[in-house]
Design a protein around this motif. Sequence first.
Motif, short mmCIF file in Angstrom:
data_model
loop_
_atom_site.label_atom_id
_atom_site.label_comp_id
_atom_site.label_asym_id
_atom_site.label_seq_id
_atom_site.Cartn_x
_atom_site.Cartn_y
_atom_site.Cartn_z
N ALA A 91 120.64 16.63 4.07
CA ALA A 91 120.29 17.77 4.93
C ALA A 91 120.89 17.56 6.31
N GLU A 92 120.95 18.65 7.06
CA GLU A 92 121.36 18.59 8.45
C GLU A 92 120.27 19.24 9.29
N ASN A 117 122.76 19.76 19.01
CA ASN A 117 122.58 18.33 18.78
C ASN A 117 122.25 18.12 17.30
N PRO A 118 123.24 17.67 16.50
CA PRO A 118 123.03 17.56 15.06
C PRO A 118 122.58 16.17 14.61
N ILE A 119 121.76 16.16 13.56
CA ILE A 119 121.31 14.93 12.92
C ILE A 119 121.52 15.07 11.42
N ASP A 120 122.23 14.13 10.82
CA ASP A 120 122.39 14.10 9.36
C ASP A 120 121.25 13.31 8.74
N ILE A 121 120.71 13.82 7.65
CA ILE A 121 119.74 13.08 6.84
C ILE A 121 120.47 12.62 5.59
N ARG A 122 120.61 11.31 5.43
CA ARG A 122 121.42 10.74 4.36
C ARG A 122 120.61 9.75 3.53
N GLU A 123 121.06 9.60 2.28
CA GLU A 123 120.55 8.52 1.46
C GLU A 123 121.19 7.22 1.92
N PRO A 124 120.63 6.06 1.54
CA PRO A 124 121.21 4.79 1.98
C PRO A 124 122.68 4.62 1.62
N ASP A 125 123.14 5.25 0.53
CA ASP A 125 124.55 5.13 0.15
C ASP A 125 125.43 6.14 0.86
N GLY A 126 124.87 6.91 1.79
CA GLY A 126 125.65 7.83 2.59
C GLY A 126 125.66 9.27 2.12
N ILE A 127 125.10 9.58 0.97
CA ILE A 127 125.09 10.95 0.46
C ILE A 127 124.26 11.84 1.39
N LEU A 128 124.86 12.97 1.80
CA LEU A 128 124.21 13.89 2.74
C LEU A 128 123.17 14.73 2.02
N ARG A 140 111.08 20.43 3.06
CA ARG A 140 109.64 20.59 3.22
C ARG A 140 109.07 19.53 4.16
N SER A 141 109.51 18.29 4.00
CA SER A 141 109.00 17.21 4.84
C SER A 141 109.43 17.38 6.30
N ALA A 142 110.67 17.82 6.51
CA ALA A 142 111.16 18.01 7.87
C ALA A 142 110.41 19.14 8.57
N VAL A 143 110.17 20.25 7.86
CA VAL A 143 109.41 21.35 8.46
C VAL A 143 108.01 20.88 8.82
N ASP A 144 107.36 20.14 7.94
CA ASP A 144 106.01 19.64 8.22
C ASP A 144 106.00 18.73 9.44
N ARG A 145 107.01 17.85 9.55
CA ARG A 145 107.03 16.90 10.67
C ARG A 145 107.28 17.61 11.99
N VAL A 146 108.22 18.55 12.00
CA VAL A 146 108.54 19.26 13.23
C VAL A 146 107.37 20.16 13.65
N THR A 147 106.73 20.80 12.67
CA THR A 147 105.58 21.65 12.98
C THR A 147 104.43 20.82 13.54
N ALA A 148 104.20 19.64 12.97
CA ALA A 148 103.14 18.77 13.46
C ALA A 148 103.40 18.30 14.88
N PRO A 159 111.19 11.49 15.67
CA PRO A 159 112.14 10.75 14.83
C PRO A 159 112.18 11.35 13.43
N MET A 160 113.39 11.50 12.88
CA MET A 160 113.54 12.20 11.60
C MET A 160 113.92 11.28 10.45
N GLY A 161 113.86 9.98 10.64
CA GLY A 161 114.10 9.05 9.55
C GLY A 161 112.92 9.02 8.58
N GLY A 162 113.18 8.65 7.32
CA GLY A 162 112.13 8.48 6.35
C GLY A 162 111.47 9.76 5.89
N LEU A 163 112.19 10.87 5.91
CA LEU A 163 111.60 12.13 5.44
C LEU A 163 111.27 12.06 3.96
N ILE A 164 112.08 11.33 3.20
CA ILE A 164 111.74 10.92 1.84
C ILE A 164 112.07 9.44 1.75
#
Length: 204
Positions: free
Chosen positions: A135-136, A122-133, A173-181, A19-24
């Motif tokens: 990362a992909e 298979n794409p996933i958008d990483i957005r702030e709560p107000d919708g600002i993009l 940085r957080s996404a790379v760490d999570r996927v690598t883990a 799961p890729m939510g909460g990266l920051i």
Amino acid sequence: MSLEREAKLAVTAAFQLPPMGGLIDGAIAVTRPRLELQATYYDTAEFQLARWGVTLRHRTGEPGVAWTLKLPGAATGQALERQELGFAGDRMAIPREAADLVRAYVRGRALIPVARLHTSRNPIDIREPDGILLAEIVDDAVSVHVGRRVTRRFREIEIETKDDGRKGREVLRSAVDRVTAAGCKGEQPMPKLIRAIGVRASRP
């Protein structure tokens, strides 16, 4: 022209993307529909562009212009930064502006199709709560075609920042760490064409 900053990580067919939510703090993950992409890469017979870190391709199956030229950039850890330019046009004619920009690399050699790739994305958008993009993240299953034959298959995870500031860097940085883990292979970032062609396209 835009600056592309992304990480590319090789994974096995059995890899499960976590799961890729909460990266920051506050970031949410939004899954988008799958895309089927068809790309033809152009280079000289000696792979002069690839060996200099340049890629020129025509790709369909996604919004935007079909032609993309990526110029050499710097790798920092598992992130690769490159200048990216887009051009309109059909697959049968390389845009003159793109051909002009790579003239110093090809030195008069002909640009020809060197690889044809089909990507199930298979794409996933990483957005702030107000919708600002921010990362992909894309999970790509790639098949390399020569004529009617599939000569190679591979899978990779791409993480591309869409925010030029601190938040974009933190998400990457957080996404790379999570996927690598989760079991993703850590390696030097590598363009799809290099992974598809192999050693012939990566010689000095």
